[in-house]
Design a protein around this motif. Structure first.
Motif, mmCIF file in Angstrom:
data_model
loop_
_atom_site.group_PDB
_atom_site.id
_atom_site.type_symbol
_atom_site.label_atom_id
_atom_site.label_comp_id
_atom_site.label_asym_id
_atom_site.label_seq_id
_atom_site.Cartn_x
_atom_site.Cartn_y
_atom_site.Cartn_z
ATOM 1 N N VAL A 1 0.069 4.485 -0.943
ATOM 2 C CA VAL A 1 -1.202 4.926 0.058
ATOM 3 C C VAL A 1 -0.834 6.424 0.301
ATOM 4 C CG1 VAL A 1 -1.910 4.938 2.565
ATOM 5 C CG2 VAL A 1 -1.812 2.844 1.155
ATOM 6 N N LEU A 2 0.243 6.943 0.440
ATOM 7 C CA LEU A 2 0.322 8.569 0.483
ATOM 8 C C LEU A 2 0.222 9.200 -0.779
ATOM 9 C CD1 LEU A 2 3.498 8.549 3.082
ATOM 10 C CD2 LEU A 2 1.163 8.823 3.513
ATOM 11 N N ALA A 3 0.504 8.576 -1.784
ATOM 12 C CA ALA A 3 0.202 9.085 -3.202
ATOM 13 C C ALA A 3 -1.040 9.687 -3.597
ATOM 14 C CB ALA A 3 0.770 8.305 -4.436
ATOM 15 N N VAL A 4 -2.045 9.144 -2.997
ATOM 16 C CA VAL A 4 -3.603 9.642 -3.061
ATOM 17 C C VAL A 4 -3.432 10.857 -2.565
ATOM 18 C CG1 VAL A 4 -5.679 9.060 -2.677
ATOM 19 C CG2 VAL A 4 -4.220 7.239 -3.333
ATOM 20 N N PRO A 5 -3.312 11.172 -1.417
ATOM 21 C CA PRO A 5 -3.760 12.871 -1.004
ATOM 22 C C PRO A 5 -2.642 13.516 -1.695
ATOM 23 C CG PRO A 5 -2.866 11.448 1.000
ATOM 24 C CD PRO A 5 -3.240 10.389 -0.202
#
Length: 134
Positions: free
Chosen positions: A85-89
Motif C-alpha cells: 500500500v505504501l509502495a504506490v505513493p
C-alpha cells in the motif's frame, strides 16, 4: 500481582514485608533475592515442560505447535500488505523526483525492507530449535 504459583506468591509477600520492616536501604538486596527465586521458578518450569515434550516425542507424538504461529502469519501478511500500500505513493514520488533511477531505488528499498523483515521472522529465537519442527 496475579500469580498462580502459591510458593512464588509467598516469596513476594515475604519480600514486601521484609522491605517494610527494613526500609528502602535493603531494597536492592531484597529484589535480587526475589528475582533469583523467580529465575529458579522459571527454570524449574522450563525443565519440566522440556521433559514433558521429550516424553511425548519418545512416544511418537508431535509436540504441539506454539499458539503464536497463526498470529505470526497474520503479522507477516499485514507487514507485506502495508508495504505494498505504501509502495504506490512512494513509487509515484520517486519517479516524479528522480525518474527511472528513483523507481529502481524505491523498489530496491521496498524489497530490502521486506527481505529484512522476513529474515528476522525466520531467525531462530534464543532457546528454540526451529529447524527440528520443519
Amino acid at each position: 500481582m496475579a500469580t498462580h504459583d502459591p510458593e512464588l506468591r509467598r516469596e513476594l509477600d515475604a519480600t514486601l514485608q521484609t522491605r517494610r520492616e527494613l526500609g528502602p536501604d535493603y531494597e536492592p538486596e531484597l529484589l535480587d533475592s526475589f528475582l533469583e527465586k523467580v529465575e529458579e521458578n522459571v527454570d524449574r518450569r522450563v525443565r519440566r515442560h522440556l521433559a514433558e515434550q521429550q516424553v511425548q516425542v519418545a512416544r511418537g507424538a508431535r509436540p504441539a505447535r506454539p499458539a503464536g504461529e497463526a498470529h505470526a502469519f497474520w503479522q507477516r501478511f499485514g507487514f507485506a500488505a502495508l508495504s505494498l500500500v505504501l509502495a504506490v505513493p512512494l513509487t509515484a514520488i520517486a519517479v516524479a523526483q528522480a525518474g527511472p533511477v528513483g523507481l529502481i531505488v524505491c523498489w530496491a528499498g521496498i524489497v530490502g525492507v521486506n527481505a529484512a523483515h522476513r529474515a528476522g521472522a525466520r531467525a531462530p529465537r534464543p532457546g528454540t530449535d526451529r529447524g527440528a519442527a520443519d
